[in-house]
Design a protein around this motif. Structure first.
Motif, PDB file in Angstrom:
ATOM      1  N   ALA A 104      25.757  -5.700   6.070  1.00 49.38           N
ATOM      2  CA  ALA A 104      26.487  -6.335   7.162  1.00 49.38           C
ATOM      3  C   ALA A 104      26.391  -7.848   7.024  1.00 49.38           C
ATOM      4  CB  ALA A 104      25.899  -5.891   8.502  1.00 49.38           C
ATOM      5  N   GLU A 105      27.398  -8.521   7.544  1.00 49.76           N
ATOM      6  CA  GLU A 105      27.362  -9.979   7.508  1.00 49.76           C
ATOM      7  C   GLU A 105      26.202 -10.476   8.351  1.00 49.76           C
ATOM      8  OE1 GLU A 105      31.032 -11.815   8.560  1.00 49.76           O
ATOM      9  OE2 GLU A 105      32.214 -10.381   7.405  1.00 49.76           O
ATOM     10  N   ASP A 106      25.732 -11.662   8.013  1.00 54.98           N
ATOM     11  CA  ASP A 106      24.650 -12.239   8.782  1.00 54.98           C
ATOM     12  C   ASP A 106      25.098 -12.439  10.214  1.00 54.98           C
ATOM     13  OD1 ASP A 106      23.011 -12.363   6.564  1.00 54.98           O
ATOM     14  OD2 ASP A 106      23.639 -14.384   6.030  1.00 54.98           O
ATOM     15  N   PRO A 107      24.251 -12.092  11.165  1.00 53.94           N
ATOM     16  CA  PRO A 107      24.646 -12.275  12.560  1.00 53.94           C
ATOM     17  C   PRO A 107      24.807 -13.752  12.890  1.00 53.94           C
ATOM     18  CG  PRO A 107      22.338 -11.645  12.396  1.00 53.94           C
ATOM     19  CD  PRO A 107      22.920 -11.559  11.026  1.00 53.94           C
ATOM     20  N   VAL A 108      25.745 -14.017  13.774  1.00 54.21           N
ATOM     21  CA  VAL A 108      26.023 -15.388  14.182  1.00 54.21           C
ATOM     22  C   VAL A 108      24.903 -15.847  15.104  1.00 54.21           C
ATOM     23  CG1 VAL A 108      27.688 -16.858  15.367  1.00 54.21           C
ATOM     24  CG2 VAL A 108      28.494 -14.934  14.003  1.00 54.21           C
ATOM     25  N   THR A 109      24.405 -17.052  14.856  1.00 57.73           N
ATOM     26  CA  THR A 109      23.349 -17.593  15.710  1.00 57.73           C
ATOM     27  C   THR A 109      23.948 -18.080  17.022  1.00 57.73           C
ATOM     28  OG1 THR A 109      23.535 -19.812  14.815  1.00 57.73           O
ATOM     29  CG2 THR A 109      22.024 -18.297  13.686  1.00 57.73           C
ATOM     30  N   ASP A 110      23.098 -18.282  18.000  1.00 56.88           N
ATOM     31  CA  ASP A 110      23.542 -18.782  19.304  1.00 56.88           C
ATOM     32  C   ASP A 110      24.210 -20.141  19.166  1.00 56.88           C
ATOM     33  OD1 ASP A 110      22.574 -16.515  20.493  1.00 56.88           O
ATOM     34  OD2 ASP A 110      20.693 -17.431  21.167  1.00 56.88           O
ATOM     35  N   THR A 111      23.640 -20.979  18.335  1.00 58.81           N
ATOM     36  CA  THR A 111      24.190 -22.332  18.152  1.00 58.81           C
ATOM     37  C   THR A 111      25.588 -22.253  17.544  1.00 58.81           C
ATOM     38  OG1 THR A 111      21.953 -23.137  17.791  1.00 58.81           O
ATOM     39  CG2 THR A 111      23.754 -24.579  17.109  1.00 58.81           C
ATOM     40  N   GLU A 112      25.779 -21.412  16.534  1.00 59.22           N
ATOM     41  CA  GLU A 112      27.100 -21.272  15.921  1.00 59.22           C
ATOM     42  C   GLU A 112      28.106 -20.716  16.922  1.00 59.22           C
ATOM     43  OE1 GLU A 112      25.724 -20.388  11.315  1.00 59.22           O
ATOM     44  OE2 GLU A 112      26.045 -18.717  12.676  1.00 59.22           O
ATOM     45  N   LEU A 113      27.697 -19.755  17.720  1.00 55.23           N
ATOM     46  CA  LEU A 113      28.585 -19.175  18.725  1.00 55.23           C
ATOM     47  C   LEU A 113      28.972 -20.207  19.780  1.00 55.23           C
ATOM     48  CD1 LEU A 113      29.954 -16.578  19.633  1.00 55.23           C
ATOM     49  CD2 LEU A 113      27.913 -16.041  20.941  1.00 55.23           C
ATOM     50  N   LEU A 114      28.008 -20.974  20.250  1.00 56.26           N
ATOM     51  CA  LEU A 114      28.305 -22.021  21.236  1.00 56.26           C
ATOM     52  C   LEU A 114      29.208 -23.099  20.646  1.00 56.26           C
ATOM     53  CD1 LEU A 114      24.835 -22.333  22.988  1.00 56.26           C
ATOM     54  CD2 LEU A 114      26.939 -21.402  23.960  1.00 56.26           C
ATOM     55  N   THR A 115      29.028 -23.416  19.371  1.00 56.11           N
ATOM     56  CA  THR A 115      29.885 -24.401  18.710  1.00 56.11           C
ATOM     57  C   THR A 115      31.318 -23.894  18.643  1.00 56.11           C
ATOM     58  OG1 THR A 115      28.018 -25.167  17.398  1.00 56.11           O
ATOM     59  CG2 THR A 115      30.203 -25.764  16.609  1.00 56.11           C
ATOM     60  N   ASP A 119      34.537 -25.609  20.462  1.00 59.28           N
ATOM     61  CA  ASP A 119      35.731 -25.994  19.713  1.00 59.28           C
ATOM     62  C   ASP A 119      36.983 -25.341  20.282  1.00 59.28           C
ATOM     63  OD1 ASP A 119      34.071 -27.513  18.130  1.00 59.28           O
ATOM     64  OD2 ASP A 119      34.045 -26.083  16.456  1.00 59.28           O
ATOM     65  N   LEU A 120      36.876 -24.055  20.663  1.00 58.74           N
ATOM     66  CA  LEU A 120      38.026 -23.379  21.267  1.00 58.74           C
ATOM     67  C   LEU A 120      38.402 -23.988  22.608  1.00 58.74           C
ATOM     68  CD1 LEU A 120      37.185 -19.653  20.441  1.00 58.74           C
ATOM     69  CD2 LEU A 120      39.070 -20.993  19.509  1.00 58.74           C
ATOM     70  N   LEU A 121      37.395 -24.308  23.424  1.00 55.47           N
ATOM     71  CA  LEU A 121      37.678 -24.945  24.717  1.00 55.47           C
ATOM     72  C   LEU A 121      38.281 -26.329  24.528  1.00 55.47           C
ATOM     73  CD1 LEU A 121      34.550 -23.880  26.808  1.00 55.47           C
ATOM     74  CD2 LEU A 121      36.919 -23.117  27.116  1.00 55.47           C
ATOM     75  N   ALA A 122      37.784 -27.067  23.546  1.00 55.05           N
ATOM     76  CA  ALA A 122      38.331 -28.398  23.279  1.00 55.05           C
ATOM     77  C   ALA A 122      39.777 -28.290  22.806  1.00 55.05           C
ATOM     78  CB  ALA A 122      37.483 -29.119  22.236  1.00 55.05           C
ATOM     79  N   ALA A 123      40.070 -27.326  21.934  1.00 56.19           N
ATOM     80  CA  ALA A 123      41.438 -27.141  21.456  1.00 56.19           C
ATOM     81  C   ALA A 123      42.352 -26.697  22.597  1.00 56.19           C
ATOM     82  CB  ALA A 123      41.468 -26.123  20.329  1.00 56.19           C
ATOM     83  N   ARG A 124      41.850 -25.859  23.465  1.00 48.58           N
ATOM     84  CA  ARG A 124      42.639 -25.366  24.596  1.00 48.58           C
ATOM     85  C   ARG A 124      42.922 -26.483  25.591  1.00 48.58           C
ATOM     86  NH1 ARG A 124      40.833 -20.581  28.699  1.00 48.58           N
ATOM     87  NH2 ARG A 124      42.744 -20.542  29.905  1.00 48.58           N
ATOM     88  N   SER A 125      41.880 -27.285  25.883  1.00 54.62           N
ATOM     89  CA  SER A 125      42.093 -28.375  26.826  1.00 54.62           C
ATOM     90  C   SER A 125      42.993 -29.457  26.240  1.00 54.62           C
ATOM     91  CB  SER A 125      40.775 -28.956  27.311  1.00 54.62           C
ATOM     92  OG  SER A 125      40.111 -29.583  26.230  1.00 54.62           O
TER      93      SER A 125
END
Length: 132
Positions: A104-115, A119-125
């Motif tokens: 399985a792929e390496d699980p995403v860390t909390d920091t990567e998920l928050l980043t 980025d999605l919120l910044a692009a949306r705003s």
């Protein structure tokens, strides 16, 4: 405290370790029976007419100074047989299965998920300001 102990016991590594210990014990019993029934008599045949088996006497007429080589050879053969059985019965099939199914792929860390969320919120705003 009990919850922490339960979490420790339910971890996959502890269960795997318990299974490995049980399997190892079963292999030891099988190999010991094999060596007691076949290898030890064969080594005793090479020991000549001595009642003590394969080995040598350090001081003549003192049985306590007899160095028994047969049990050492038997233990070494037991080790090699057990290691080979564990490798070919457990390790090799596990490695092939892991390679076949992939990892399985390496699980995403909390920091990567928050980043990513940031980025999605910044692009949306940024997109939302242009829509107004």
């Amino acid at each position: 405290m009990l919850k922490g102990f339960k979490d420790f016991l339910m971890r996959g590594n502890v269960i795997d370790l318990a299974v490995a210990v049980v399997m190892g014990t079963a292999f030891v019993a099988i190999v010991t029976a094999f060596s007691d029934g076949i290898i030890t008599p064969l080594l005793a045949a090479f020991g000549g007419t001595s009642q003590l088996g394969l080995g040598f006497q350090l001081v003549a007429d003192k049985p306590a100074t007899y160095v028994a080589v047969g049990p050492i050879i038997t233990a070494a053969i037991n080790f090699v047989i057990i290691a080979a059985l564990l490798y070919f019965v457990l390790v090799l099939p596990y490695s092939r299965t892991k390679k076949l199914w992939g990892t399985a792929e390496d699980p995403v860390t909390d920091t990567e998920l928050l980043t990513e969320i940031r980025d999605l919120l910044a692009a949306r705003s940024a997109g939302g300001k242009h829509e107004m």
